[in-house]
Design a protein around this motif. Structure first.
Motif, PDB file in Angstrom:
ATOM      1  N   LEU A  77       0.915  -1.211   0.025  1.00 19.22           N
ATOM      2  CA  LEU A  77       0.015   0.140   0.055  1.00 19.22           C
ATOM      3  C   LEU A  77       0.804   1.133  -0.066  1.00 19.22           C
ATOM      4  O   LEU A  77       1.708   1.512   0.863  1.00 19.22           O
ATOM      5  CB  LEU A  77      -0.732  -0.129   1.258  1.00 19.22           C
ATOM      6  CG  LEU A  77      -1.692   1.285   1.438  1.00 19.22           C
ATOM      7  CD1 LEU A  77      -2.717   1.366   0.189  1.00 19.22           C
ATOM      8  CD2 LEU A  77      -2.546   1.163   2.768  1.00 19.22           C
ATOM      9  N   ALA A  78       0.550   2.207  -0.980  1.00 17.65           N
ATOM     10  CA  ALA A  78       1.518   3.456  -1.120  1.00 17.65           C
ATOM     11  C   ALA A  78       0.183   4.529  -0.846  1.00 17.65           C
ATOM     12  O   ALA A  78      -0.717   4.425  -1.548  1.00 17.65           O
ATOM     13  CB  ALA A  78       2.145   3.501  -2.120  1.00 17.65           C
ATOM     14  N   ALA A  79       0.534   5.457  -0.005  1.00 19.40           N
ATOM     15  CA  ALA A  79      -0.311   6.719   0.092  1.00 19.40           C
ATOM     16  C   ALA A  79       0.613   8.113  -0.058  1.00 19.40           C
ATOM     17  O   ALA A  79       1.760   7.919   0.432  1.00 19.40           O
ATOM     18  CB  ALA A  79      -0.951   6.759   1.536  1.00 19.40           C
ATOM     19  N   PHE A  80      -0.038   8.846  -0.766  1.00 17.90           N
ATOM     20  CA  PHE A  80       0.532   9.996  -1.224  1.00 17.90           C
ATOM     21  C   PHE A  80       0.296  11.215  -0.599  1.00 17.90           C
ATOM     22  O   PHE A  80      -0.958  11.124  -0.297  1.00 17.90           O
ATOM     23  CB  PHE A  80       0.715  10.059  -2.729  1.00 17.90           C
ATOM     24  CG  PHE A  80       1.313   8.614  -3.291  1.00 17.90           C
ATOM     25  CD1 PHE A  80       2.799   8.629  -3.798  1.00 17.90           C
ATOM     26  CD2 PHE A  80       0.660   7.920  -3.920  1.00 17.90           C
ATOM     27  CE1 PHE A  80       3.367   7.761  -4.055  1.00 17.90           C
ATOM     28  CE2 PHE A  80       1.334   6.685  -4.433  1.00 17.90           C
ATOM     29  CZ  PHE A  80       2.538   6.502  -4.409  1.00 17.90           C
ATOM     30  N   ALA A  81       1.179  12.507  -0.788  1.00 12.34           N
ATOM     31  CA  ALA A  81       0.568  13.588  -0.201  1.00 12.34           C
ATOM     32  C   ALA A  81      -0.512  14.259  -0.624  1.00 12.34           C
ATOM     33  O   ALA A  81      -1.053  15.059   0.003  1.00 12.34           O
ATOM     34  CB  ALA A  81       1.935  14.666  -0.341  1.00 12.34           C
ATOM     35  N   ASP A  82      -1.141  13.974  -1.998  1.00 10.80           N
ATOM     36  CA  ASP A  82      -2.160  14.600  -2.777  1.00 10.80           C
ATOM     37  C   ASP A  82      -3.716  13.710  -2.236  1.00 10.80           C
ATOM     38  O   ASP A  82      -4.641  14.071  -2.802  1.00 10.80           O
ATOM     39  CB  ASP A  82      -2.190  14.671  -4.216  1.00 10.80           C
ATOM     40  CG  ASP A  82      -1.985  13.360  -4.725  1.00 10.80           C
ATOM     41  OD1 ASP A  82      -1.813  12.258  -4.275  1.00 10.80           O
ATOM     42  OD2 ASP A  82      -1.939  13.462  -6.157  1.00 10.80           O
ATOM     43  N   GLY A  83      -3.339  12.528  -1.533  1.00  9.51           N
ATOM     44  CA  GLY A  83      -4.333  11.951  -1.120  1.00  9.51           C
ATOM     45  C   GLY A  83      -4.605  10.592  -1.905  1.00  9.51           C
ATOM     46  O   GLY A  83      -5.434   9.718  -1.577  1.00  9.51           O
ATOM     47  N   THR A  84      -3.851  10.504  -3.073  1.00 11.02           N
ATOM     48  CA  THR A  84      -3.976   9.225  -3.909  1.00 11.02           C
ATOM     49  C   THR A  84      -3.275   8.070  -3.030  1.00 11.02           C
ATOM     50  O   THR A  84      -2.539   8.207  -2.264  1.00 11.02           O
ATOM     51  CB  THR A  84      -3.055   9.324  -5.031  1.00 11.02           C
ATOM     52  OG1 THR A  84      -3.754  10.680  -5.855  1.00 11.02           O
ATOM     53  CG2 THR A  84      -2.871   8.391  -5.965  1.00 11.02           C
ATOM     54  N   MET A  85      -3.979   6.994  -3.389  1.00 13.45           N
ATOM     55  CA  MET A  85      -3.444   5.579  -3.043  1.00 13.45           C
ATOM     56  C   MET A  85      -3.217   4.549  -4.159  1.00 13.45           C
ATOM     57  O   MET A  85      -3.958   4.628  -5.028  1.00 13.45           O
ATOM     58  CB  MET A  85      -4.312   5.031  -1.746  1.00 13.45           C
ATOM     59  CG  MET A  85      -4.236   5.989  -0.620  1.00 13.45           C
ATOM     60  SD  MET A  85      -5.177   4.948   0.726  1.00 13.45           S
ATOM     61  CE  MET A  85      -6.757   4.699  -0.015  1.00 13.45           C
ATOM     62  N   VAL A  86      -2.304   3.887  -3.747  1.00  9.38           N
ATOM     63  CA  VAL A  86      -2.022   2.456  -5.038  1.00  9.38           C
ATOM     64  C   VAL A  86      -1.883   1.346  -4.165  1.00  9.38           C
ATOM     65  O   VAL A  86      -0.968   1.175  -3.152  1.00  9.38           O
ATOM     66  CB  VAL A  86      -0.684   3.036  -5.776  1.00  9.38           C
ATOM     67  CG1 VAL A  86      -0.667   1.993  -6.689  1.00  9.38           C
ATOM     68  CG2 VAL A  86      -1.037   4.437  -6.748  1.00  9.38           C
ATOM     69  N   VAL A  87      -2.539   0.247  -4.659  1.00  9.53           N
ATOM     70  CA  VAL A  87      -2.422  -0.972  -4.021  1.00  9.53           C
ATOM     71  C   VAL A  87      -1.687  -1.890  -4.840  1.00  9.53           C
ATOM     72  O   VAL A  87      -2.216  -2.027  -6.340  1.00  9.53           O
ATOM     73  CB  VAL A  87      -3.731  -1.465  -3.486  1.00  9.53           C
ATOM     74  CG1 VAL A  87      -3.583  -3.055  -3.332  1.00  9.53           C
ATOM     75  CG2 VAL A  87      -4.207  -0.745  -2.198  1.00  9.53           C
ATOM     76  N   LEU A  88      -0.671  -2.657  -4.629  1.00 11.27           N
ATOM     77  CA  LEU A  88      -0.195  -3.745  -5.214  1.00 11.27           C
ATOM     78  C   LEU A  88      -0.655  -5.113  -4.901  1.00 11.27           C
ATOM     79  O   LEU A  88      -0.565  -5.346  -3.551  1.00 11.27           O
ATOM     80  CB  LEU A  88       1.347  -3.488  -5.310  1.00 11.27           C
ATOM     81  CG  LEU A  88       2.169  -4.958  -6.156  1.00 11.27           C
ATOM     82  CD1 LEU A  88       2.153  -4.693  -7.447  1.00 11.27           C
ATOM     83  CD2 LEU A  88       3.729  -5.078  -5.599  1.00 11.27           C
ATOM     84  N   ARG A  89      -1.178  -5.845  -5.910  1.00 10.50           N
ATOM     85  CA  ARG A  89      -1.883  -7.074  -5.641  1.00 10.50           C
ATOM     86  C   ARG A  89      -1.208  -8.412  -6.169  1.00 10.50           C
ATOM     87  O   ARG A  89      -0.259  -7.952  -6.740  1.00 10.50           O
ATOM     88  CB  ARG A  89      -3.321  -7.251  -6.193  1.00 10.50           C
ATOM     89  CG  ARG A  89      -4.110  -6.014  -5.419  1.00 10.50           C
ATOM     90  CD  ARG A  89      -5.690  -5.998  -6.018  1.00 10.50           C
ATOM     91  NE  ARG A  89      -6.370  -6.995  -5.193  1.00 10.50           N
ATOM     92  CZ  ARG A  89      -7.639  -6.630  -4.866  1.00 10.50           C
ATOM     93  NH1 ARG A  89      -8.228  -5.723  -5.499  1.00 10.50           N
ATOM     94  NH2 ARG A  89      -8.124  -7.541  -4.225  1.00 10.50           N
ATOM     95  N   ARG A  90      -1.345  -9.493  -5.600  1.00 11.41           N
ATOM     96  CA  ARG A  90      -0.449 -10.762  -6.207  1.00 11.41           C
ATOM     97  C   ARG A  90      -0.754 -10.605  -7.627  1.00 11.41           C
ATOM     98  O   ARG A  90      -1.831 -10.042  -8.160  1.00 11.41           O
ATOM     99  CB  ARG A  90      -1.210 -11.764  -5.451  1.00 11.41           C
ATOM    100  CG  ARG A  90      -0.719 -13.163  -5.751  1.00 11.41           C
ATOM    101  CD  ARG A  90       0.489 -13.284  -5.168  1.00 11.41           C
ATOM    102  NE  ARG A  90       0.726 -13.310  -3.643  1.00 11.41           N
ATOM    103  CZ  ARG A  90       1.584 -13.638  -3.097  1.00 11.41           C
ATOM    104  NH1 ARG A  90       2.655 -13.496  -3.486  1.00 11.41           N
ATOM    105  NH2 ARG A  90       1.418 -13.701  -1.582  1.00 11.41           N
TER     106      ARG A  90
END
Length: 418
Positions: A216-229
């Motif tokens: 899980l990556a969370a960024f300063a602008d509120g965006t989030m990215v999830v890496l899945r299997r």
């Protein structure tokens, strides 16, 4: 099995209620003449020995910038920006045996995921949280047993502590399509992002059904990215009504070393890096820019063991040949090797019970395994100590922050101290 795969398969963290930790459980800040917060750059300063351990350890940057060094029977902390690593026996009360992912804010809201049990159906994980001056196992409210842990932690743009609720994915003979159908009927069986502390109700929608979330990556602008299997990535942008699939990684199967997925790194959601080995000893590094994945030239060597991006865009990389640095700029910019000098580490054993050879006297070679890059040019490195013949489990922690005296961190069953 790689250390990263083993650690992911050996840990995750938790919480319960209780009184606040007393002052003795807080790390002490050691004043230094050279490392002044907010000002002086550490660019170009040599790496120094900060700690030596008799087991593997990992580095984690907590929500407040504190550096955590953690492993089996080991926990040490250093304040953000300046000051020394410190450890206390009190911090290891009920510390899980096989700690893995760690996150949160010390001491009130720190979570650790760890291997809990090895059963006939596989490895079970659980979450621990620091409470009542000890680590306590914590159940995620309402989570089925197989989903009762976090595979990764992050800090939201508002300072909230976030947990990516993972699960033990489909085993041998289990159909992933059956899992998706189960998740469609019961949302509690999906990968979920929980707010663990310091935030309001989540503004993001539920993640779609699918394989378990790994990062899980969370960024300063509120965006989030999830890496899945299976190396798929999904992104949520503030205000969006659903998660968007990022472009598929080009033309390569997921990594082969034990079936490892890709690894995601980055400080900007528009400039994500993903590294993986597409086949044995064939590394690939790609950067997401303008909605497409573009290859990034790599230094010579095998699979990437660790990658970090500093706030100024400098990339740090560890592979089988060593530690490398690349200045911000073009993806084809050359990598500069950063040699690691041999280390004369204190705390060498004077005898071994199993008859294994003792480490030699004097400096020993080191091989980088993990790198963390912070602001002001600050760098931390975990390195394996010795010749690399498999006869030693000792590791060292190096940093270009001023070190007054290195810690000797002994794992469970021995007294930690310096």
């Amino acid at each position: 099995m790689s250390v990263r795969r083993f650690v992911l398969g050996c840990a995750l963290a938790g919480a319960c209620t209780g009184i606040q930790p007393v002052l003795e459980d807080m790390p002490e800040v050691v004043a230094e003449d050279e490392d002044v917060p907010g000002g002086r750059s550490l660019h170009g300063r040599p790496l120094q020995l900060a700690a030596v351990t008799d087991t593997w350890v990992n580095l984690t940057v907590l929500a407040d910038g504190m550096i955590a060094v953690h492993g089996p029977g080991v926990l040490a902390l250093a304040p953000a920006g300046f000051g020394q690593l410190e450890t206390k026996p009190a911090w290891l009360r009920e510390w899980p045996q096989w700690p893995g992912a760690m996150g949160g804010r010390w001491p009130d809201d720190v979570f650790v995921t760890a291997q809990w049990a090895l059963t006939r159906t596989g490895v079970e994980f659980a979450v621990w949280r620091w409470r009542n001056r000890a680590w306590a196992k914590w159940r995620i409210p309402g989570a089925p047993l197989r989903f009762d842990f976090y595979s990764d932690y992050a800090v939201g743009h508002d300072g909230a502590i976030l947990g990516l609720r993972g699960f033990a994915g489909p085993g041998i003979g289990e159909d992933p399509d059956v899992l998706r159908a189960m998740q469609a009927r019961d949302p509690d069986l999906r990968t979920t992002i929980d707010v663990l502390a310091g935030g309001g109700p989540p503004p993001w929608p539920p993640l779609p059904p699918g394989r378990e979330g790994l990062q899980l990556a969370a960024f300063a602008d509120g965006t989030m990215v999830v890496l899945r299997r299976e190396s798929s990535l999904q992104r949520w942008s503030p205000g969006a009504g659903e998660w968007a699939d990022l472009p598929a990684l080009p033309g390569h199967a997921p990594g082969v070393n034990g079936g490892e997925s890709a690894v995601m790194v980055g400080r900007d959601p528009a400039r994500l890096y993903v590294h993986r080995c597409v086949e044995k000893d064939r590394p690939v590094l790609e950067r997401l820019t303008a909605g497409a994945w573009r290859p990034v030239a790599l230094p010579p060597g095998g699979c990437v063991r660790s990658l970090a991006e500093a706030p100024d865009g400098t990339l740090w990389l560890v592979n089988d040949r060593g530690l490398y640095r690349r200045a911000p700029g073009s993806d084809s910019a050359p990598w500069e090797e950063v040699p690691l000098a041999p280390v004369d580490a204190p705390g060498k054993p004077v005898a071994t019970l199993d008859g294994s050879p003792l480490p030699p006297q004097g400096p020993e070679p080191v091989r980088a395994r993990q790198v963390v890059a912070l602001d002001r040019g600050e760098v931390w490195v975990v390195a394996e100590l010795g010749s690399g013949d498999g006869g030693s489990s000792r590791e060292v922690v190096l940093t270009n922050r001023t070190v007054l005296a290195p810690l000797v961190l002994r794992s469970a069953g021995r007294s930690p101290g310096g």
